[in-house]
Design a protein around this motif. Sequence first.
Motif, mmCIF file in Angstrom:
data_model
loop_
_atom_site.group_PDB
_atom_site.id
_atom_site.type_symbol
_atom_site.label_atom_id
_atom_site.label_comp_id
_atom_site.label_asym_id
_atom_site.label_seq_id
_atom_site.Cartn_x
_atom_site.Cartn_y
_atom_site.Cartn_z
ATOM 1 N N TRP A 152 -6.020 12.628 -11.276
ATOM 2 C CA TRP A 152 -5.747 11.855 -9.929
ATOM 3 C C TRP A 152 -6.452 10.758 -10.001
ATOM 4 C CZ3 TRP A 152 -9.927 10.224 -7.061
ATOM 5 C CH2 TRP A 152 -11.068 10.542 -7.227
ATOM 6 N N ARG A 153 -7.357 10.395 -10.919
ATOM 7 C CA ARG A 153 -8.248 9.095 -11.139
ATOM 8 C C ARG A 153 -7.331 8.172 -11.789
ATOM 9 N NH1 ARG A 153 -12.329 12.665 -12.119
ATOM 10 N NH2 ARG A 153 -14.221 12.810 -10.799
ATOM 11 N N THR A 154 -6.558 8.791 -12.961
ATOM 12 C CA THR A 154 -5.201 7.933 -13.568
ATOM 13 C C THR A 154 -4.414 7.604 -12.493
ATOM 14 O OG1 THR A 154 -5.831 9.118 -15.604
ATOM 15 C CG2 THR A 154 -4.029 7.986 -15.403
ATOM 16 N N ARG A 155 -3.847 8.536 -11.789
ATOM 17 C CA ARG A 155 -2.840 8.264 -10.707
ATOM 18 C C ARG A 155 -3.442 6.973 -9.858
ATOM 19 N NH1 ARG A 155 -0.161 14.332 -9.703
ATOM 20 N NH2 ARG A 155 0.715 14.464 -11.916
ATOM 21 N N ALA A 156 -4.684 7.268 -9.317
ATOM 22 C CA ALA A 156 -5.211 6.419 -8.486
ATOM 23 C C ALA A 156 -5.167 4.948 -8.801
ATOM 24 C CB ALA A 156 -6.520 6.708 -7.779
ATOM 25 N N ARG A 157 -5.790 4.693 -10.136
ATOM 26 C CA ARG A 157 -5.352 3.537 -10.806
ATOM 27 C C ARG A 157 -3.963 3.055 -10.918
ATOM 28 N NH1 ARG A 157 -6.389 3.705 -15.862
ATOM 29 N NH2 ARG A 157 -7.017 6.050 -16.067
ATOM 30 N N GLY A 158 -3.080 3.915 -11.312
ATOM 31 C CA GLY A 158 -1.715 3.403 -11.243
ATOM 32 C C GLY A 158 -1.288 3.192 -9.804
ATOM 33 N N SER A 159 -1.660 3.723 -9.100
ATOM 34 C CA SER A 159 -1.181 3.457 -7.571
ATOM 35 C C SER A 159 -1.645 1.989 -7.352
ATOM 36 C CB SER A 159 -1.654 4.221 -6.341
ATOM 37 O OG SER A 159 -1.343 5.637 -6.566
ATOM 38 N N TRP A 208 -2.275 -0.431 -9.305
ATOM 39 C CA TRP A 208 -1.303 -0.956 -10.198
ATOM 40 C C TRP A 208 0.019 -1.500 -9.552
ATOM 41 C CZ3 TRP A 208 -1.255 -4.649 -13.917
ATOM 42 C CH2 TRP A 208 0.163 -4.759 -14.479
ATOM 43 N N LEU A 209 0.678 -0.427 -8.935
ATOM 44 C CA LEU A 209 1.912 -0.429 -8.239
ATOM 45 C C LEU A 209 1.834 -1.254 -7.315
ATOM 46 C CD1 LEU A 209 3.687 3.180 -8.340
ATOM 47 C CD2 LEU A 209 4.542 0.721 -9.310
ATOM 48 N N ALA A 210 0.771 -1.061 -6.117
ATOM 49 C CA ALA A 210 0.520 -2.037 -5.074
ATOM 50 C C ALA A 210 0.508 -3.576 -5.515
ATOM 51 C CB ALA A 210 -0.715 -1.737 -4.308
ATOM 52 N N LEU A 211 -0.373 -4.012 -6.599
ATOM 53 C CA LEU A 211 -0.514 -5.255 -7.153
ATOM 54 C C LEU A 211 0.743 -5.973 -7.680
ATOM 55 C CD1 LEU A 211 -3.792 -4.893 -8.727
ATOM 56 C CD2 LEU A 211 -3.278 -6.292 -6.610
ATOM 57 N N LEU A 212 1.700 -5.207 -8.435
ATOM 58 C CA LEU A 212 3.046 -5.175 -9.038
ATOM 59 C C LEU A 212 3.952 -5.587 -7.989
ATOM 60 C CD1 LEU A 212 4.869 -5.622 -11.463
ATOM 61 C CD2 LEU A 212 5.338 -3.105 -11.201
ATOM 62 N N PHE A 213 3.944 -4.787 -6.860
ATOM 63 C CA PHE A 213 4.930 -5.178 -5.946
ATOM 64 C C PHE A 213 4.582 -6.460 -4.954
ATOM 65 C CE2 PHE A 213 5.812 -0.272 -5.152
ATOM 66 C CZ PHE A 213 6.756 -0.325 -6.030
ATOM 67 N N VAL A 257 0.821 -1.060 -0.037
ATOM 68 C CA VAL A 257 0.115 0.030 0.090
ATOM 69 C C VAL A 257 0.844 1.285 0.045
ATOM 70 C CG1 VAL A 257 -1.721 1.383 1.357
ATOM 71 C CG2 VAL A 257 -1.978 -1.082 1.147
ATOM 72 N N LEU A 258 1.787 1.199 0.846
ATOM 73 C CA LEU A 258 2.712 2.468 0.963
ATOM 74 C C LEU A 258 3.475 2.799 -0.394
ATOM 75 C CD1 LEU A 258 4.304 2.203 4.563
ATOM 76 C CD2 LEU A 258 2.333 3.613 3.660
ATOM 77 N N GLY A 259 4.109 1.505 -0.985
ATOM 78 C CA GLY A 259 4.755 1.701 -2.127
ATOM 79 C C GLY A 259 3.828 1.981 -3.293
ATOM 80 N N GLY A 260 2.466 1.613 -3.517
ATOM 81 C CA GLY A 260 1.648 1.849 -4.560
ATOM 82 C C GLY A 260 1.198 3.572 -4.254
ATOM 83 N N LEU A 261 1.342 4.010 -3.149
ATOM 84 C CA LEU A 261 1.088 5.506 -3.042
ATOM 85 C C LEU A 261 2.022 6.518 -3.844
ATOM 86 C CD1 LEU A 261 0.083 5.844 0.583
ATOM 87 C CD2 LEU A 261 -1.456 5.754 -1.256
ATOM 88 N N THR A 262 3.148 5.961 -4.183
ATOM 89 C CA THR A 262 4.031 6.544 -4.982
ATOM 90 C C THR A 262 3.530 6.869 -6.297
ATOM 91 O OG1 THR A 262 5.310 4.394 -5.637
ATOM 92 C CG2 THR A 262 6.192 5.654 -3.540
ATOM 93 N N GLY A 263 2.518 6.162 -6.606
ATOM 94 C CA GLY A 263 2.117 6.281 -8.110
ATOM 95 C C GLY A 263 1.419 7.905 -8.258
ATOM 96 N N PHE A 264 1.072 8.509 -6.962
ATOM 97 C CA PHE A 264 0.695 10.082 -7.227
ATOM 98 C C PHE A 264 1.666 11.047 -7.326
ATOM 99 C CE2 PHE A 264 -2.780 7.829 -4.656
ATOM 100 C CZ PHE A 264 -3.761 8.425 -5.308
ATOM 101 N N VAL A 265 3.065 10.404 -7.100
ATOM 102 C CA VAL A 265 4.078 11.331 -7.388
ATOM 103 C C VAL A 265 4.138 11.860 -9.069
ATOM 104 C CG1 VAL A 265 6.693 11.590 -7.527
ATOM 105 C CG2 VAL A 265 5.440 10.520 -5.369
ATOM 106 N N GLN A 273 5.840 4.368 -15.301
ATOM 107 C CA GLN A 273 5.484 3.022 -15.322
ATOM 108 C C GLN A 273 4.766 2.659 -16.483
ATOM 109 O OE1 GLN A 273 2.956 1.834 -12.144
ATOM 110 N NE2 GLN A 273 1.800 3.746 -12.109
ATOM 111 N N ALA A 274 3.995 3.317 -16.976
ATOM 112 C CA ALA A 274 3.098 3.100 -18.275
ATOM 113 C C ALA A 274 4.027 2.525 -19.166
ATOM 114 C CB ALA A 274 2.080 4.021 -18.488
ATOM 115 N N GLN A 275 5.139 3.638 -19.419
ATOM 116 C CA GLN A 275 6.126 3.294 -20.532
ATOM 117 C C GLN A 275 6.745 1.973 -20.456
ATOM 118 O OE1 GLN A 275 6.539 4.838 -23.401
ATOM 119 N NE2 GLN A 275 8.008 3.337 -23.952
ATOM 120 N N ILE A 276 7.272 1.553 -19.163
ATOM 121 C CA ILE A 276 7.972 0.549 -18.866
ATOM 122 C C ILE A 276 6.947 -0.756 -19.276
ATOM 123 C CG2 ILE A 276 9.203 -0.905 -17.219
ATOM 124 C CD1 ILE A 276 10.111 1.666 -15.712
ATOM 125 N N ALA A 277 5.607 -0.662 -18.806
ATOM 126 C CA ALA A 277 4.434 -1.692 -19.065
ATOM 127 C C ALA A 277 4.427 -2.149 -20.475
ATOM 128 C CB ALA A 277 3.414 -1.615 -18.103
#
Length: 422
Positions: A108-115, A117-122, A70-78, A85-89
Amino acid sequence: MGILRAAAAPLASARTYTRWVYLVLGGALFMPFFVAVLVLMSLVTPWGPTPADQGGLGPEGFIGTAVAAVLGGLTGFVPGVHAVQAQIARSLLGGPLADEPRLAGADWRTRARGSCWLALLFAAGLAVSIATMVVLTDAASLALIPLLGEAPDLGQRIILVDWNPSGAERWAAPFAGAGLLVLFIYAVALIGAGAARLARPLLGASAADRLAAVRARAADLGERNRLAAELHDSIGHALSVVALQAGAASRVIDRDPGFARDALEAIAEQARTATAELDHVLGLLRENPGDRAPQRALADVPHLVEAARAAGTEAEYTAGGPVGEVPPVVARELYRICQEGVTNALRHGTGGPVRVRVDASDDAVRVEVANPCTARRPRRRGGGRGLEGARERVRLLGGELRAGAEDGVWRLVADIPWKSGR
């Protein structure tokens, strides 16, 4: 052979291994968050590290994994993280996300979805990384048994528990290790394929990003159209005069040199005029980029059908649903798609009726253009650009376009969502 080829495809596909790398990279990026959370948990809770002989990490490991994810996923808002991450994916996962246009917007909605994704990826990356270490270690130890006479002492195993073959069984150990590795590659291919499918809804562009990109593209096309119109009006006449004068001069240059000389002087004058007009047009476009002519939309489709009737083709138009509520940017693109369908019908149809239908619902709109056609449409050299342009318009809006002949009827159908939901 086809079954064997299909079964071996995940093993031979480069995409399997790039997805494997992507998942392992996710696990590597996750480790700082994971270790930090475990250290903090050991300081503020009675839990401590669980001994290996008691089952690995224990409950605190699973709790720490969830908290760190969860904490790592919050970096998606940076800012900038979502685009990276979209380019790497796109590069490593591929799949449906790779076919989407690269859009710069990230609300912010797009970044929330990205967050998410990061949580699941981690979390998935940690599991795949640990499994990779265990499987590679076990496969290597099994391959060494015929040489060492026994399995290397690597401590507790997770997948193959305390199997130490002897005698003739030792020669089967390398094959067991290879089989273990193959099964793991299949598992990674399955996980990677699932991640590739999940990447599009979580990392793909939102409806707002798509509409913004379409508006930007429409603005660019508007500038190009205005440039074409200005060049046609200001320079077209000059070029026409040049062509007429040059043709006349070539016909009389032998018997009337004086007329030919005057014609050449007129050509030079028109060339100077055209150059001045070109500078004027480019200057106007640079100074007034927002001055654009009105654009046609769905409300103008009936006029498009009327024009087809005026050309001598039987045509009809029907509409259903709240067509007037479709956003202007979507309505303009749909008009161009209808225009392409009617143009193809006039060029390649058999003279039968052209039917244009627009159906709008609360969250999507469909346009369909149908006309009779021959069993085999002739292919034109250099053609097909209009249909490709229509596909690009629909793809940018997140929709789907189908075009083809079926039972003697050519149909062009476009389905486009127009509400904010994906």
